[in-house]
Design an enzyme around this catalytic site. Sequence first.
Site, PDB file in Angstrom:
ATOM      1  CB  SER C  63      -0.941   0.016   1.207  1.00 49.65           C
ATOM      2  OG  SER C  63      -1.938  -0.959   1.057  1.00 49.65           O
ATOM      3  CE  LYS C  66      -3.836   1.057  -0.864  1.00 44.41           C
ATOM      4  NZ  LYS C  66      -4.553   0.704   0.380  1.00 44.41           N
ATOM      5  CE1 TYR C 190      -4.801  -0.729  -4.720  1.00 46.38           C
ATOM      6  CE2 TYR C 190      -5.558  -2.994  -4.499  1.00 46.38           C
ATOM      7  CZ  TYR C 190      -5.169  -1.804  -3.932  1.00 46.38           C
ATOM      8  OH  TYR C 190      -5.145  -1.677  -2.558  1.00 46.38           O
ATOM      9  CE1 TYR C 238      -4.863   1.472   4.385  1.00 38.39           C
ATOM     10  CE2 TYR C 238      -3.552   0.101   5.842  1.00 38.39           C
ATOM     11  CZ  TYR C 238      -3.836   0.584   4.580  1.00 38.39           C
ATOM     12  OH  TYR C 238      -3.087   0.168   3.525  1.00 38.39           O
ATOM     13  CB  VAL C 256      -0.284  -5.475   4.163  1.00 41.68           C
ATOM     14  CG1 VAL C 256      -0.019  -6.154   2.845  1.00 41.68           C
ATOM     15  CG2 VAL C 256      -0.865  -6.432   5.170  1.00 41.68           C
TER      16      VAL C 256
END
Lengths: 303, 303, 303, 303
Positions: C63, C66, C190, C238, C256
């Site tokens: 992630s 991103k 993705y 998050y 992760v």
Amino acid sequence: MDLQQILDDIATEVASLPDLGRVATYIPELADVDPGHFGLAIALPDGRVLTSGEADAPFSIQSVSKVFTLALALGRLGELLWHRVGREPSGHAFNSILQLEQEAGIPRNPFINAGAIVVTDAILEGRQPREVLGELLRFIRGATDDEDIRINDRVAASEQAHGHRNMALAQFMAAHGNLRNPVEMTCGTYFHQCAIEMSCRQLACAGRFLVGGPGMPRLIAPARVRRINALMMMCGHYDASGDFAFNVGLPAKSGVGGGILAIAPGRASIAVWSPGLNANGNSLRGTYAIKRLTEMTGWSVFG
Amino acid sequence: MDLQQILDDIATEVASLPDLGRVATYIPELADVDPGHFGLAIALPDGRVLTSGEADAPFSIQSVSKVFTLALALGRLGELLWHRVGREPSGHAFNSILQLEQEAGIPRNPFINAGAIVVTDAILEGRQPREVLGELLRFIRGATDDEDIRINDRVAASEQAHGHRNMALAQFMAAHGNLRNPVEMTCGTYFHQCAIEMSCRQLACAGRFLVGGPGMPRLIAPARVRRINALMMMCGHYDASGDFAFNVGLPAKSGVGGGILAIAPGRASIAVWSPGLNANGNSLRGTYAIKRLTEMTGWSVFG
Amino acid sequence: MDLQQILDDIATEVASLPDLGRVATYIPELADVDPGHFGLAIALPDGRVLTSGEADAPFSIQSVSKVFTLALALGRLGELLWHRVGREPSGHAFNSILQLEQEAGIPRNPFINAGAIVVTDAILEGRQPREVLGELLRFIRGATDDEDIRINDRVAASEQAHGHRNMALAQFMAAHGNLRNPVEMTCGTYFHQCAIEMSCRQLACAGRFLVGGPGMPRLIAPARVRRINALMMMCGHYDASGDFAFNVGLPAKSGVGGGILAIAPGRASIAVWSPGLNANGNSLRGTYAIKRLTEMTGWSVFG
Amino acid sequence: MDLQQILDDIATEVASLPDLGRVATYIPELADVDPGHFGLAIALPDGRVLTSGEADAPFSIQSVSKVFTLALALGRLGELLWHRVGREPSGHAFNSILQLEQEAGIPRNPFINAGAIVVTDAILEGRQPREVLGELLRFIRGATDDEDIRINDRVAASEQAHGHRNMALAQFMAAHGNLRNPVEMTCGTYFHQCAIEMSCRQLACAGRFLVGGPGMPRLIAPARVRRINALMMMCGHYDASGDFAFNVGLPAKSGVGGGILAIAPGRASIAVWSPGLNANGNSLRGTYAIKRLTEMTGWSVFG
């Protein structure tokens, strides 16, 4: 069909069940009851009342009272009541506040706590709690044909002392303008109606006006009887209503004191009591008893 | 009771209603249908099928198909099915994904989209969609006693092309291990079952196995019939099921094509069709027709 | 302030921590990594890159990618991007679908999975995945000044095979018209961006464009740098972003795979890697290391 | 950098904005205020306080008071406070009750209403409201170096009369055992703290202890200052905190009276007031003013 034999057989079966369930613990008056009590009564169109077990022992009817306040509120407000409370299963726990926030303070139905508080508020309508509780007791006594039905004041006081969650629901609805009386007054009345005590025999008799047909008292219009039964079917066991319909197939309303009032339309009013509750907060042995009764009698409304 | 007269009167009443409702618009095949169609059929224990309006016009049964796949799945898996899908009203829209997240990919009941997709997945069980759809058509044709029931391939293709939301439900359940076949295969089968076309006469005949009693075909065990009826009552109209129970009082399943199958246990299988939908996505005139039918016949299960 | 000493001390402290955390298990390529790895690198305005531990070992950035796709999307669409994705913390898990339903398919921010999928979809804009992934790699390689940054195809394939949840998010957004390319194409892109591999040294260098000030590459406008940093602060961890801000006080994005990129505005770009995750899915030892770094350096943006 | 010129320019710019926003309407004392007021003050490490507009007009600080009660509660309970309230953005409205139900009565952070009520309850700790409000006023007066800061009793009474929603939050938390004092007492104290009146000059001075560094009063430990600033950044503008961070880039706390306290760590304490609110319930012109201030000064913490 020998109904008395069926009732006796059910009492015997129930006594041999391995599980008792667990009594409600949020107030001492319910927590201290022996979960093993069991009573069953059915009131029939021919006037007979058949019983088995401790059918004359009084218990706290708790949320079963919501059926009677709904009947009163429909008598007072008629269909206007449905502007303030819905008629759909909630899909959430009996004391959930989540949907109130998402749905502008309008509870999903009159049998979850928030909905029942609105119903009580609608009956109050500026009157004093004492007056309204008197009217409620007169209605139940009249339906039952028994003057010996009372409110247990100790239970009512205990409900009040542990009533933060219900007061949260009431305050939230007041914030949305869906309570018309002071929050304390509406809640006080609600806590007292939950503390009414009845026996299975009395409760079965009190439910006769929802059976309909010849031999049964007609206290409200037949169309309204059907609608209350529909609401009991859809919402009478909170988020386990589907399971009750699936397994039993009768309109019914449970209370956390272990009582259940079930209606076999045209056939019988049924009351059962056993204080031990299942995981959904409904009487474990009481649910079993009514399930067996419909299996033995074929009284399910679903064929 | 002159049932044919009642059906004719209802057709006349319906024709004079001010509202038609609005047809579903998510696929052109439904959006292009005239909302003013109306058909009604009832199948009786004596073998008669009474009709009024366009009772022989075929329409897309859509979610009414969920009743038949549920019957098949219960036949294949028995009560094991309930490990993968619940039996409670959802309290949310038919295509909601919210509860799936909160409840680990187990849909609340077999009649919301997520639940129906699981049921279809359970029937597939490693077989090819063609084989399963064949079995489904054979079941419906057998129940109806009519070989002329087909899948509209153009509708199925359109469902697929606009099926993102259903595929989201399926992918989400696959992520939770609650689908056993490839997502595309399960969804493809589901899109085809929704595209089955039947007339009111056919649908009323197909529902006879849920009526029970003498004169009606017995395709599944009576206990299972009662349970499917209970599920239709509790969940057959999504988040307007309470309203339908309150106003009509029969187990029923609606489809977005404007069809409704309703069961009066022991008395009749009822099918109605009118493509214009109310705000809840159920046939506006169809709901009205069944409501009037129960009022005129006294067939409500609630007394 | 002897930064190299600080980095060495942190590596020593980390090695003595009792807990390793647990590696992500949803794909074998992550599940099989030893949780005890640890690397740390900081890139400074004077051009130095200081490291401790396994700072040159490649890991799956997941992630953290991103951040780079967001920078690309803002370059392509500018502020129009915010019509398709929000800028608020979600208050829910990184892969939650619940808010998408309540908020019409518009994800809360670009760093939860749904938001990042929209960002990738926005970059695709009708192009082929290969072309877009090439552009992304060129951007990262340029920022890093290192051509040796690649996508691990085996990880990408594994992401795809276990990507039901992300595909559910994508299908749901497609149903709301918030994806413009075929779902499979957007998801495929993705899954590949998540499979980019970098070392701490490379990642710290790649983040220099977010530090700002003299000595740092200016790849995007300063106002945009501030905004990406703000989003990293608010949403980069998050539903544990508040905790990270409270304890660490730097804008940062976790993956992760155990990597974290943190920015000390005007001072340093920081990359840390340790595959063992805490209960919130963020690197346990990596979080500890950055917390200690800000304590020892006084680099918290909060004073 | 001529800060006084910047402040004057901002006041001029603000005066020419087309929109005023809308004042809060839930109590008459706020509804009757002219939305067009505007004041701005900044307190600097060198002891200067620069102002523009109506910087000496008192206004109702409302939720800005939550910053001061949080500082007091951390002083009393230390990190134990975090057992009763979280540190994450809520993702919901300031007065939402939904998450309380899902998270066992523990509010997400100290700046949403539920969290602030817990903080006030924690300070009360068996004492009388009068005593606690006295302590709070002493803290604020001490920080401000100004004895002329008071509670508006009329506003407090109005808050109480319209406080159903806050009382619902409090009752709900009491049901979960997360209030330790009588609900009425905690709410009464909370309603009074919201009714504190201050001017921009006073509020800017009161916030100096959160700036840190030389020249600023040290009322609490630096680590705690950083943490309060982090909480203000993450949660200070409710569900528009992300937007504020994105556009402004400073820790800040808004109140429904139109006041905002913002902290530029090491640089300045900033107070602005304009009663017209934007759609998120934060001062429209106040937000604009602070946004322009950070643009002109480069004070954003994000580079």
